[in-house]
Design a protein around this motif. Structure first.
Motif, PDB file in Angstrom:
ATOM      1  N   ARG A 155       0.826  -1.209   0.000  1.00 18.89           N
ATOM      2  CA  ARG A 155       0.000   0.000   0.000  1.00 18.89           C
ATOM      3  C   ARG A 155       0.857   1.255   0.000  1.00 18.89           C
ATOM      4  O   ARG A 155       0.452   2.280  -0.527  1.00 18.89           O
ATOM      5  N   VAL A 156       2.041   1.195   0.574  1.00 22.79           N
ATOM      6  CA  VAL A 156       2.921   2.354   0.603  1.00 22.79           C
ATOM      7  C   VAL A 156       3.725   2.442  -0.684  1.00 22.79           C
ATOM      8  O   VAL A 156       3.904   3.522  -1.243  1.00 22.79           O
ATOM      9  N   LEU A 157       4.217   1.313  -1.180  1.00 23.74           N
ATOM     10  CA  LEU A 157       5.085   1.329  -2.355  1.00 23.74           C
ATOM     11  C   LEU A 157       4.341   1.610  -3.650  1.00 23.74           C
ATOM     12  O   LEU A 157       4.932   2.131  -4.591  1.00 23.74           O
ATOM     13  N   LEU A 158       3.076   1.279  -3.716  1.00 30.68           N
ATOM     14  CA  LEU A 158       2.322   1.509  -4.943  1.00 30.68           C
ATOM     15  C   LEU A 158       2.253   2.994  -5.292  1.00 30.68           C
ATOM     16  O   LEU A 158       2.599   3.365  -6.420  1.00 30.68           O
ATOM     17  N   PRO A 159       1.861   3.879  -4.377  1.00 25.58           N
ATOM     18  CA  PRO A 159       1.869   5.304  -4.745  1.00 25.58           C
ATOM     19  C   PRO A 159       3.279   5.848  -5.005  1.00 25.58           C
ATOM     20  O   PRO A 159       3.466   6.685  -5.880  1.00 25.58           O
ATOM     21  N   VAL A 160       4.259   5.363  -4.261  1.00 21.44           N
ATOM     22  CA  VAL A 160       5.632   5.828  -4.465  1.00 21.44           C
ATOM     23  C   VAL A 160       6.122   5.401  -5.843  1.00 21.44           C
ATOM     24  O   VAL A 160       6.757   6.176  -6.559  1.00 21.44           O
ATOM     25  N   GLY A 161       5.831   4.174  -6.245  1.00 23.69           N
ATOM     26  CA  GLY A 161       6.223   3.701  -7.576  1.00 23.69           C
ATOM     27  C   GLY A 161       5.522   4.471  -8.681  1.00 23.69           C
ATOM     28  O   GLY A 161       6.125   4.784  -9.709  1.00 23.69           O
ATOM     29  N   ALA A 162       4.246   4.773  -8.476  1.00 27.49           N
ATOM     30  CA  ALA A 162       3.511   5.542  -9.478  1.00 27.49           C
ATOM     31  C   ALA A 162       4.093   6.947  -9.610  1.00 27.49           C
ATOM     32  O   ALA A 162       4.240   7.468 -10.719  1.00 27.49           O
ATOM     33  N   LEU A 163       4.441   7.555  -8.488  1.00 29.71           N
ATOM     34  CA  LEU A 163       5.042   8.887  -8.519  1.00 29.71           C
ATOM     35  C   LEU A 163       6.394   8.855  -9.238  1.00 29.71           C
ATOM     36  O   LEU A 163       6.716   9.747 -10.031  1.00 29.71           O
ATOM     37  N   ALA A 164       7.184   7.820  -8.988  1.00 36.21           N
ATOM     38  CA  ALA A 164       8.474   7.695  -9.664  1.00 36.21           C
ATOM     39  C   ALA A 164       8.290   7.511 -11.167  1.00 36.21           C
ATOM     40  O   ALA A 164       9.048   8.074 -11.969  1.00 36.21           O
ATOM     41  N   ALA A 165       7.280   6.747 -11.573  1.00 40.26           N
ATOM     42  CA  ALA A 165       7.025   6.545 -13.002  1.00 40.26           C
ATOM     43  C   ALA A 165       6.605   7.845 -13.672  1.00 40.26           C
ATOM     44  O   ALA A 165       7.040   8.148 -14.794  1.00 40.26           O
ATOM     45  N   VAL A 166       5.782   8.623 -13.003  1.00 38.12           N
ATOM     46  CA  VAL A 166       5.360   9.911 -13.564  1.00 38.12           C
ATOM     47  C   VAL A 166       6.553  10.853 -13.675  1.00 38.12           C
ATOM     48  O   VAL A 166       6.717  11.550 -14.682  1.00 38.12           O
ATOM     49  N   ALA A 167       7.412  10.862 -12.653  1.00 38.58           N
ATOM     50  CA  ALA A 167       8.595  11.723 -12.700  1.00 38.58           C
ATOM     51  C   ALA A 167       9.524  11.312 -13.837  1.00 38.58           C
ATOM     52  O   ALA A 167      10.068  12.161 -14.544  1.00 38.58           O
ATOM     53  N   LEU A 168       9.709  10.012 -14.024  1.00 35.00           N
ATOM     54  CA  LEU A 168      10.566   9.535 -15.112  1.00 35.00           C
ATOM     55  C   LEU A 168       9.984   9.905 -16.471  1.00 35.00           C
ATOM     56  O   LEU A 168      10.706  10.345 -17.371  1.00 35.00           O
ATOM     57  N   ALA A 169       8.675   9.751 -16.623  1.00 33.17           N
ATOM     58  CA  ALA A 169       8.031  10.112 -17.889  1.00 33.17           C
ATOM     59  C   ALA A 169       8.167  11.614 -18.154  1.00 33.17           C
ATOM     60  O   ALA A 169       8.406  12.035 -19.291  1.00 33.17           O
ATOM     61  N   ALA A 170       8.033  12.421 -17.101  1.00 27.68           N
ATOM     62  CA  ALA A 170       8.174  13.864 -17.275  1.00 27.68           C
ATOM     63  C   ALA A 170       9.594  14.234 -17.680  1.00 27.68           C
ATOM     64  O   ALA A 170       9.799  15.095 -18.542  1.00 27.68           O
ATOM     65  N   LEU A 171      10.588  13.586 -17.084  1.00 29.95           N
ATOM     66  CA  LEU A 171      11.975  13.875 -17.442  1.00 29.95           C
ATOM     67  C   LEU A 171      12.297  13.439 -18.863  1.00 29.95           C
ATOM     68  O   LEU A 171      13.091  14.085 -19.556  1.00 29.95           O
ATOM     69  N   MET A 172      11.694  12.330 -19.290  1.00 24.75           N
ATOM     70  CA  MET A 172      11.974  11.842 -20.645  1.00 24.75           C
ATOM     71  C   MET A 172      11.324  12.721 -21.704  1.00 24.75           C
ATOM     72  O   MET A 172      11.868  12.878 -22.798  1.00 24.75           O
ATOM     73  N   THR A 173      10.167  13.279 -21.424  1.00 22.58           N
ATOM     74  CA  THR A 173       9.489  14.090 -22.431  1.00 22.58           C
ATOM     75  C   THR A 173       9.934  15.541 -22.406  1.00 22.58           C
ATOM     76  O   THR A 173       9.814  16.236 -23.404  1.00 22.58           O
ATOM     77  N   TRP A 174      10.437  15.997 -21.263  1.00 25.78           N
ATOM     78  CA  TRP A 174      10.873  17.387 -21.166  1.00 25.78           C
ATOM     79  C   TRP A 174      12.248  17.527 -21.781  1.00 25.78           C
ATOM     80  O   TRP A 174      13.174  16.825 -21.415  1.00 25.78           O
ATOM     81  N   GLN A 175      12.368  18.446 -22.733  1.00 24.74           N
ATOM     82  CA  GLN A 175      13.656  18.714 -23.345  1.00 24.74           C
ATOM     83  C   GLN A 175      13.922  20.202 -23.231  1.00 24.74           C
ATOM     84  O   GLN A 175      13.082  21.016 -23.615  1.00 24.74           O
ATOM     85  N   PRO A 176      15.077  20.584 -22.717  1.00 21.10           N
ATOM     86  CA  PRO A 176      15.355  22.018 -22.593  1.00 21.10           C
ATOM     87  C   PRO A 176      15.527  22.651 -23.967  1.00 21.10           C
ATOM     88  O   PRO A 176      15.996  22.022 -24.910  1.00 21.10           O
ATOM     89  N   SER A 177      15.110  23.890 -24.084  1.00 17.97           N
ATOM     90  CA  SER A 177      15.264  24.599 -25.354  1.00 17.97           C
ATOM     91  C   SER A 177      16.736  24.937 -25.555  1.00 17.97           C
ATOM     92  O   SER A 177      17.455  25.227 -24.603  1.00 17.97           O
ATOM     93  N   PRO A 178      17.209  24.898 -26.790  1.00 16.75           N
ATOM     94  CA  PRO A 178      18.621  25.200 -27.040  1.00 16.75           C
ATOM     95  C   PRO A 178      18.911  26.671 -26.729  1.00 16.75           C
ATOM     96  O   PRO A 178      18.101  27.550 -26.999  1.00 16.75           O
ATOM     97  N   GLN A 179      20.084  26.921 -26.157  1.00 16.32           N
ATOM     98  CA  GLN A 179      20.493  28.276 -25.801  1.00 16.32           C
ATOM     99  C   GLN A 179      21.030  28.979 -27.046  1.00 16.32           C
ATOM    100  O   GLN A 179      21.862  28.427 -27.763  1.00 16.32           O
TER     101      GLN A 179
END
Length: 128
Positions: free
Chosen positions: A53-77
């Motif tokens: 019950r504790v690890l399920l929300p933590v795992g879901a949060l980690a998956a969302v964070a990973l997906a956000a990092l993979m889709t977010w790309q910084p704009s070129p300077q």
């Protein structure tokens, strides 16, 4: 509960009380040991559910964070001249590549054997 269930429960309780008073100490000790073992096993089985019950929300949060990092790309300077840095790197890489077929002279493609012979023999001529 209806009246027959209550009567049955009262009768069972009375028989249990009577049996517990007439039990010998060795058997009572074994029963207590078995009861402790059963209670420990029951508490051990509840802890994985608690962890799940504790690890399920933590795992879901980690998956969302990973997906956000993979889709977010910084704009070129942009560089000093205003062009983005990524475009400048691409242009530098392209200057070492031969021109595309639509921009190249068609005569270059007619004598490919000559150019390969020249490349193979150019190194041996330079050594002499």
């Amino acid at each position: 509960m209806n009246s027959s269930d209550k009567q049955f429960e009262q009768r069972v309780r009375a028989l249990y009380q009577e049996a517990t008073q007439s039990i010998d100490p060795v058997t009572a000790g074994r029963l207590r040991a078995v009861r402790r073992t059963a209670l420990e096993a029951a508490t051990a089985h509840t802890s994985p559910h608690h962890r799940a019950r504790v690890l399920l929300p933590v795992g879901a949060l980690a998956a969302v964070a990973l997906a956000a990092l993979m889709t977010w790309q910084p704009s070129p300077q942009p560089q000093a001249d205003g062009k983005p840095q990524v475009v400048a790197v691409t242009e530098q890489e392209n200057e070492y590549l031969p021109p595309g077929a639509d921009k190249a002279d068609p005569g270059l493609y007619q004598n490919l054997d000559f150019y390969s012979w020249l490349a193979a023999n150019d190194g041996s001529q330079a050594k002499r």
